[in-house]
Each structure stands twice: as C-alpha cells, then as structure tokens.
Write an enzyme that holds these catalytic residues in place. Structure first.
Site, PDB file in Angstrom:
ATOM      1  N   GLY A   1      33.629  45.956  47.549  1.00 14.31           N
ATOM      2  CA  GLY A   1      34.349  44.721  47.272  1.00 14.31           C
ATOM      3  C   GLY A   1      35.643  44.937  46.513  1.00 14.31           C
TER       4      GLY A   1
ATOM      5  N   ASN B   1      30.887  35.011  39.663  1.00 16.32           N
ATOM      6  CA  ASN B   1      29.813  35.975  39.441  1.00 16.32           C
ATOM      7  C   ASN B   1      29.049  35.746  38.146  1.00 16.32           C
ATOM      8  OD1 ASN B   1      32.618  36.915  38.694  1.00 16.32           O
ATOM      9  ND2 ASN B   1      31.436  38.352  37.460  1.00 16.32           N
TER      10      ASN B   1
ATOM     11  N   GLN C   1      29.879  37.366  45.934  1.00 16.72           N
ATOM     12  CA  GLN C   1      28.666  36.728  45.430  1.00 16.72           C
ATOM     13  C   GLN C   1      28.080  35.685  46.376  1.00 16.72           C
ATOM     14  OE1 GLN C   1      26.891  37.613  42.950  1.00 16.72           O
ATOM     15  NE2 GLN C   1      28.300  38.997  41.923  1.00 16.72           N
TER      16      GLN C   1
ATOM     17  N   HIS D   1      26.666  46.079  48.193  1.00 14.93           N
ATOM     18  CA  HIS D   1      25.554  46.161  47.238  1.00 14.93           C
ATOM     19  C   HIS D   1      25.205  44.823  46.594  1.00 14.93           C
ATOM     20  CE1 HIS D   1      27.522  46.223  43.116  1.00 14.93           C
ATOM     21  NE2 HIS D   1      28.571  46.280  43.913  1.00 14.93           N
TER      22      HIS D   1
ATOM     23  N   THR E   1      37.851  58.439  57.198  1.00 15.41           N
ATOM     24  CA  THR E   1      36.790  58.469  58.199  1.00 15.41           C
ATOM     25  C   THR E   1      35.647  57.553  57.790  1.00 15.41           C
ATOM     26  OG1 THR E   1      37.345  60.749  58.750  1.00 15.41           O
ATOM     27  CG2 THR E   1      35.181  59.951  59.452  1.00 15.41           C
TER      28      THR E   1
ATOM     29  N   CYS F   1      29.557  42.565  21.723  1.00 12.72           N
ATOM     30  CA  CYS F   1      29.651  42.812  20.287  1.00 12.72           C
ATOM     31  C   CYS F   1      30.529  44.036  20.029  1.00 12.72           C
ATOM     32  CB  CYS F   1      28.265  43.045  19.701  1.00 12.72           C
ATOM     33  SG  CYS F   1      27.150  41.637  19.844  1.00 12.72           S
TER      34      CYS F   1
END
Length: 371
Positions: free
Chosen positions: A71, A151, A179, A201, A237, A322
């Site tokens: 992506g 997302n 998403q 993925h 390729t 944090c």
C-alpha cells in the site's frame, strides 16, 4: 494466558486458502514472467489470473491493475506519479489531516520539491466539509487524495461525493483504500476514483504485495525505472508467489457476509464496555459511518499505552504515545479535536474474520480486572 488478536487494521493473518494458492510457486513457477520461454509461462499465467481476480473485485479492467510492493508504494506512486507527470498543468495537491503516513510523508517530500499541499481539516468524526474541498481547489490543482476509511477510528469518507467534486473541476482523484477493501463495497466506478491503493496484508494476503488501480488515460511518472514492467508504470520483476496469494485474497473478498458477524461482535464489545465503564469511556470516530470491524474507544483519564501493557495477551493499538513521561495524541485524534484527557486513553480494537464472541467477552473481563 490466551492470546487474542484485535489488531487486524495493522495486519491480518494469511488466510489458509491464500497460503494454499501460494504453495505451488514455492517449488515451481520460478521463471521471469517477462521471458518468452516455457519456464516463464506459469508465472505469467499466475499474474494474469491475479489481475483478473483483482479487476473483478474492483470492477475495473485488467490493464488498469498495477502490482506494487504494498500500500505504501501504491500511495507513493499515485502522489508522485501524478505530480511529476502533470508538472506542466499544476503543482497543487489536496489531502486531509487524518491521512496515513504513507500519504502525508510523500506529500511532505513533494513540498520540499516545490509542490503546494493543502491539508483539509476534519470534524469531530474525522470527516471533511465539502465546502472546504471546493474552496481549496485552484487552477493549479492536479490531484485530490482522500482515504476511503480511516485506519485509526474507522470513519468512512463519502468518497463518491468528493470524487464527483474533483471530476467536475477536471482534477484527478486518488483514494487510499487499504482499510476498506474486503470490509465494505469497493467498486471503483461507483466510487468515481481515478486511482485507488490496496495493501495485501490488510486483506488476508501476504506482506510485500499491493495494487494501484490506474484508470485508463491517467498518466503516471514511474517511481522505479527499469525494464518497463507493468506497461511501463512500475519497473521490477513481478512475484508470481505474492500475486497468487493476493489474487486468492481478492477472490475471497467478494463475499462480505462475514462482515455482518464481525460488525455484531464489534457492537457487542462496545456494549460490554459501556456496561462496565459507563461514562468513563468515549467513542472515537463516526458512530454509524465507520468500518464494521473497528472500535476506537477512550478510557477517560487513563493512558491507552499503559492499559495495553497490562492487558496481557491482547493485541490492539493505542492512539497515544508516551515520551519521557509526556503523552502525545495521534495526529488523527488531534485533528478531530479530541481533548487530551480523552485522547490519551484511546485504544483501537480491530476485529477480523476469526474473532470469536468468547474472545470479546474475555477482553471485557480483563479490562474490568485491571481498571
């Protein structure tokens, strides 16, 4: 301790049927698909089969499918490809303040090269105002890029409306759909987009493969220059192994019925949290127009990262970070105007096809135990 995976917006497991489709290419089909001999034939056939599977899912032509490494590359190719191909037309790109870094980082890079980027504000749900988009358009605008679904909070943008506005002004429209594909309807003609990005993925396919839909007639300057693969739009390729997996995942994504069950589980989780924590939690994102698998909630007055550290065995994501004792909100929550004392307690639970009711109940119990 039972492991519970609720971070499907970050990455999905490879579907068993996808893995099965890839296995033959681990031992065979190793030829270069661009070669003209017998060893190339299986690889080339696999690529064309996958192109057809993706085209069927998106409602486009096979020659409008460009394979990428994922992506992020698809987004980079769309943004940089249009910018460099249309420098004679203009240098202005419009996007939003709640985009994924795979959009904002390329935009910042292009700004260093002289591009002008407008980052549209959003409301408290994460949606833009159409008037802001219209007012941002200039005679130099060459591209509008707005994500289909966020997302972090799952908010779905009415892409059809934004694409129509761009089309009326003669401007190309791109959407990052990493998403949304596999979760909600995604016909490119219905959406009206000129370019659309997919990440394998996020779709129960392997990492390392993605797609950019490029409508016929849209010119792109390639990111990668070489032997002119993908009709000259992306050198390198192609991998028959990865393509076979993505193709099978796209074939499976035709059936959205599993999302009804996932939506019911997401709503069950939200009900459980409301029952247990009442006004100590808040929903982030649009209550209705959001992905069926995504629940982003804030535990008010708490720190999401600290909750996740104590939530043993549960994989999820937080909307705060944090640093040296200081809590920073994500750019998405900040752009939505979420108050710091609310946003610092944000956690995103993103469910998947394999999520069970028992797992959701267990998460509610574990949260009650630590809070």
């Amino acid at each position: 301790m039972q492991h519970i995976y609720l971070d499907h917006n970050a990455s999905t497991p490879i579907d068993p049927a996808v893995a099965a489709a890839m296995i033959p290419f681990l031992a065979d089909g190793f030829g270069n698909p661009s070669s003209g001999h017998w060893a190339a034939a299986p690889a080339k056939a696999a690529l064309e089969k996958t192109r057809g599977q993706i085209a069927a899912l998106l409602g486009c032509a096979m020659d409008e499918v460009v394979f990428t490494s994922g992506g992020s590359e698809a987004n980079n190719l769309a943004l940089k490809g249009v910018y460099f191909a249309r420098r004679d037309v203009g240098d202005h790109i419009i996007t939003t303040r709640v985009e994924h870094p795979a959009i904002t980082a390329p935009c910042q890079f292009l700004e260093r090269l002289g591009a002008r980027i407008t980052y549209l504000p959003v409301d408290g749900f994460g949606r833009i105002d159409p008037d802001d988009l219209i007012q941002a358009i200039t005679p130099r605008t060459v591209l509008v890029s707005i994500m289909h679904a966020n997302n972090e909070v799952g908010t779905i943008q009415p892409i059809e409306e934004w694409a129509r506005i761009a089309r009326e002004h003669g401007i190309l429209f791109h959407s990052n759909a990493a998403q949304s594909v596999g979760k909600i309807a995604r016909d490119v003609n219905g959406l009206g987009v000129d370019l659309l990005s997919i990440a394998g993925h996020k779709l129960y396919a392997p990492k390392g493969v993605g797609v950019l839909f490029v409508r016929r007639g849209v010119r792109l300057e390639p990111l990668l220059h070489g032997a002119g693969h993908e009709s000259g739009r992306r050198a390198g390729t192609e991998s028959a192994l990865l393509a076979a997996g993505l193709g099978k995942a796209c074939e499976l994504a035709h059936d959205l019925s599993s999302m009804d069950r996932v939506r019911a589980l997401r709503d069950y989780l939200w009900h459980e949290l409301q029952e247990r924590f009442g006004n100590r939690i808040a929903l982030n994102g649009h209550p209705g127009h959001r992905l069926p698998n995504t629940l982003n909630v804030s535990f008010i007055g708490r720190v999401g990262a600290e909750i996740l550290e104590r939530l043993d065995g549960v994989a999820a994501s937080t909307g705060s970070a944090c640093h040296s004792g200081r809590v920073e909100l994500s750019l998405v929550l900040e752009a939505m105007g979420v108050a710091p004392e609310v946003g610092m307690g944000a956690i995103r639970f993103s469910l998947g096809r394999g999520t069970t009711r028992e797992e959701i109940a267990s998460v509610g119990e574990r949260l009650s135990a630590i809070l």
